[in-house]
Design a protein around this motif. Sequence first.
Motif, PDB file in Angstrom:
ATOM      1  N   HIS A   1     -15.885  40.607 -13.906  1.00 37.23           N
ATOM      2  CA  HIS A   1     -16.881  40.703 -14.984  1.00 37.23           C
ATOM      3  C   HIS A   1     -17.940  39.610 -14.912  1.00 37.23           C
ATOM      4  O   HIS A   1     -18.864  39.591 -15.725  1.00 37.23           O
ATOM      5  CB  HIS A   1     -16.188  40.646 -16.341  1.00 37.23           C
ATOM      6  N   PHE A   2     -17.823  38.702 -13.956  1.00 34.88           N
ATOM      7  CA  PHE A   2     -18.815  37.630 -13.852  1.00 34.88           C
ATOM      8  C   PHE A   2     -20.210  38.178 -13.577  1.00 34.88           C
ATOM      9  O   PHE A   2     -21.193  37.559 -13.939  1.00 34.88           O
ATOM     10  CB  PHE A   2     -18.412  36.620 -12.759  1.00 34.88           C
TER      11      PHE A   2
ATOM     12  N   CYS B   1      -8.556  44.677 -20.735  1.00 36.41           N
ATOM     13  CA  CYS B   1      -9.959  44.717 -20.345  1.00 36.41           C
ATOM     14  C   CYS B   1     -10.728  43.569 -21.007  1.00 36.41           C
ATOM     15  O   CYS B   1     -10.620  43.356 -22.209  1.00 36.41           O
ATOM     16  CB  CYS B   1     -10.544  46.061 -20.783  1.00 36.41           C
ATOM     17  N   VAL B   2     -11.480  42.822 -20.205  1.00 35.29           N
ATOM     18  CA  VAL B   2     -12.208  41.685 -20.774  1.00 35.29           C
ATOM     19  C   VAL B   2     -13.334  42.132 -21.702  1.00 35.29           C
ATOM     20  O   VAL B   2     -13.785  41.361 -22.538  1.00 35.29           O
ATOM     21  CB  VAL B   2     -12.814  40.775 -19.692  1.00 35.29           C
ATOM     22  N   PHE B   3     -13.780  43.384 -21.551  1.00 37.69           N
ATOM     23  CA  PHE B   3     -14.894  43.845 -22.380  1.00 37.69           C
ATOM     24  C   PHE B   3     -14.429  44.415 -23.712  1.00 37.69           C
ATOM     25  O   PHE B   3     -15.016  44.158 -24.740  1.00 37.69           O
ATOM     26  CB  PHE B   3     -15.715  44.900 -21.633  1.00 37.69           C
ATOM     27  N   CYS B   4     -13.351  45.224 -23.688  1.00 39.28           N
ATOM     28  CA  CYS B   4     -12.978  45.926 -24.921  1.00 39.28           C
ATOM     29  C   CYS B   4     -11.527  45.696 -25.332  1.00 39.28           C
ATOM     30  O   CYS B   4     -11.075  46.271 -26.317  1.00 39.28           O
ATOM     31  CB  CYS B   4     -13.261  47.422 -24.782  1.00 39.28           C
ATOM     32  N   GLN B   5     -10.811  44.859 -24.596  1.00 38.42           N
ATOM     33  CA  GLN B   5      -9.425  44.491 -24.941  1.00 38.42           C
ATOM     34  C   GLN B   5      -8.429  45.641 -24.841  1.00 38.42           C
ATOM     35  O   GLN B   5      -7.289  45.493 -25.265  1.00 38.42           O
ATOM     36  CB  GLN B   5      -9.336  43.864 -26.353  1.00 38.42           C
TER      37      GLN B   5
ATOM     38  N   PRO C   1      -9.411  52.755 -19.371  1.00 34.21           N
ATOM     39  CA  PRO C   1      -9.593  54.130 -19.865  1.00 34.21           C
ATOM     40  C   PRO C   1     -10.566  54.194 -21.039  1.00 34.21           C
ATOM     41  O   PRO C   1     -11.104  55.258 -21.332  1.00 34.21           O
ATOM     42  CB  PRO C   1      -8.182  54.551 -20.290  1.00 34.21           C
ATOM     43  N   ASN C   2     -10.801  53.072 -21.693  1.00 31.29           N
ATOM     44  CA  ASN C   2     -11.676  53.072 -22.869  1.00 31.29           C
ATOM     45  C   ASN C   2     -13.156  52.906 -22.503  1.00 31.29           C
ATOM     46  O   ASN C   2     -13.999  53.695 -22.912  1.00 31.29           O
ATOM     47  CB  ASN C   2     -11.232  51.978 -23.837  1.00 31.29           C
TER      48      ASN C   2
END
Lengths: 241, 468
Positions: free
Chosen positions: B179-180, B213-217, B236-237
């Motif tokens: 995600h960097f 997920c670092v974006f949406c947990q 999956p989200n």
Amino acid sequence: MATFKIGFLYPEHMDLYGDDGNLIIIKKRLEWLGHSVLITKINLGQNYDLKEYDFLFMGTGTSYNQARVTKELEPQKDTLFALMEEGVPMLFMATAFQLLGQSYVIDRGKSVTGLGIFNFYVENGLHRLTGNTLISAILNGQEVSIVGFANHMARIYSEDENLLPFGLVVKGQGNNNDKLEGIRYKNFIGSNLHGPLLAKNPILADYFIDVMFKRKNINRDVILDDAIELFAHQQARTRLI
Amino acid sequence: MGKIRLIIAIIVGKLMICLTKLTGSQGTVFPGRIALIICPEILKILGENISEEIIVITGTNGKTTTSNMVAQILKEHDYSLVHNAAGANMITGITTAFIDKTNLIGTKIFHYALLETDEANIPLLLKELTPKVVVITNFFSDQLDRFGQLDNIINLVKDALRNTKIELVLNADDPLVTHFQSDTGLHCWYFGFKETDYDKKESFHNNKVGKYCVFCQSELVFDKYHYAQLGKFYCPNCGNRNPEPNFVAHSLVMNPTISFWVNDIYIESPYQGFYNAYNILAAVSIAKLVGLKDEFITNAIKIYQPQAGRMESFNIAAKKVILILVKNPIGLNQAMAALEQESQSKNILFILNDNAGDSRDVSWIWETDLEMLATNQLNINNFICAGTCSGDIAVRLKYSGFPAGNIVLVKNLAEGIEELITRDSEVCYVFTTYSALFSSRKMLIKYQDKYKADISALKVKDFMGMGE
């Protein structure tokens, strides 16, 4: 031979610093004493009945997870306190016990409401309190030494007359500057000390086990060989005093 | 005035480096620390003497091995370089490396600077130096006590990289690294493995790192794990998934030494273990980006031998003793996985310290897969426990199910090595945390020489008819 049921609260979210080692220790010791153990992992969104368990454990989590767990436990807080009143043994580590008070702090200094079971509040200090720590606690009327590793930003201030500290700091870091460590209510113990806590303190592991035995009317007839554990305790203690 | 301060700092630093070398200690931190006090701008000034590029390698595991391999490739090319090869990766150790290499007036030019850098030191380093490339190997839980929590370190590194012109080289298989790109907006290059014969459907039992997920947990779905949380994942989200790597590793063989392809380059190495395959892949990717020639790359990797504590081998009293640095749960799990490839019976000396350079909190030993010891599939006869926290590792081993009677506590390193080689086993291992790495290595060499001397003395006696 009896079967002991252990509830491991939110292992996916609350288990840093090898905290789940505490359950490995409780389980092994009960097995060495001739009993069997069933550990149930209770995760967010699962239905469960806290009253089913002989011992409840929750480890440390990030402040993000601490907030999620607080929300999840909110409807259960009366049950949880009733079980504490009844004397069910429980061990909650660091951020896990800190969410039981009036308030605690999540990232960037935002204060949020805790479960309010006890009348203490948590603020964040300017720096982390870390390091090996030696405390003195009272277990079964006897003064015992407990060692562990403190590592927290929290500063815990209790205004609850019914709430005892887990122990008095001899060397190292406590709840804040008042030389107290953790909280204690009957057989519920909350502590900031990792290691995991029970690894070098077999006397504390046995305290929980003895309470479980008493509640099931089991007599303890076997004494475990704790030479290695006591060596580790002594080694840590000697380095601190 | 500034120039004089710089020269004084260099001279004092160089003198202290000489002194520490004379006393035989590994003091690579102190000279830099003192020099920075005398001349706080010293690193900035000496950094300007790099004519080509400054390359920074960071991440939890693999920094030393990866940067040493890149150094080997650069040396094959006859490039001059500044490199903190001793693994002292804080700002002080890096300053020491620059002082050691420069001339007395601080003007000597080098082609490259190759800087393995501790994650928490990245913000400090980027204030002083302007690297062209920052490589991130992986993020695992390590030395939590020093940094707070892993999320904090990752944010620390990310914040420091924002608004720079740095190019990133990232591990495409690590969800904590990929995600960097979106979070910094920097140009990114990726390296990663295709499926291998060594992949697993499950991660190790205690893996909580990189699970969400670092974006949406949301919980990530992994098709396969290479090791730890490195693998093929998607969310999956929100659809977060591995980026397409620029440097694709495929056809991995560990027999037990490593060979595989990176795009169309065939790589062979005397190293073992999946984590080292990643180190090699990272090194090859950096070398390709810098524009180094394939034949130099393959040759350098092929001849590059394991260094201090990276599975270095000794021979004591006709027994093979292998030294392995273990400093965090993933490292220890990987060391145990390497033992699986070895069927001979083993003794292991475990030196667990909590000094500077080690994790101060040794609870990390409980975040490992040591429970595999209960069945003794690894064929281990004895564990000998030493170090400031020998009791902690002994307790951990006992609760893993390893027989308490075969756990030996010793008072010091010498006694530990004696027990290691005299107790029955075919092969021996020394696991050590960082602060005991060089002292244990020195001691192993001493014992190696001592037994060699004993054997030759014995042979002379035999020859003269004075055996017995």
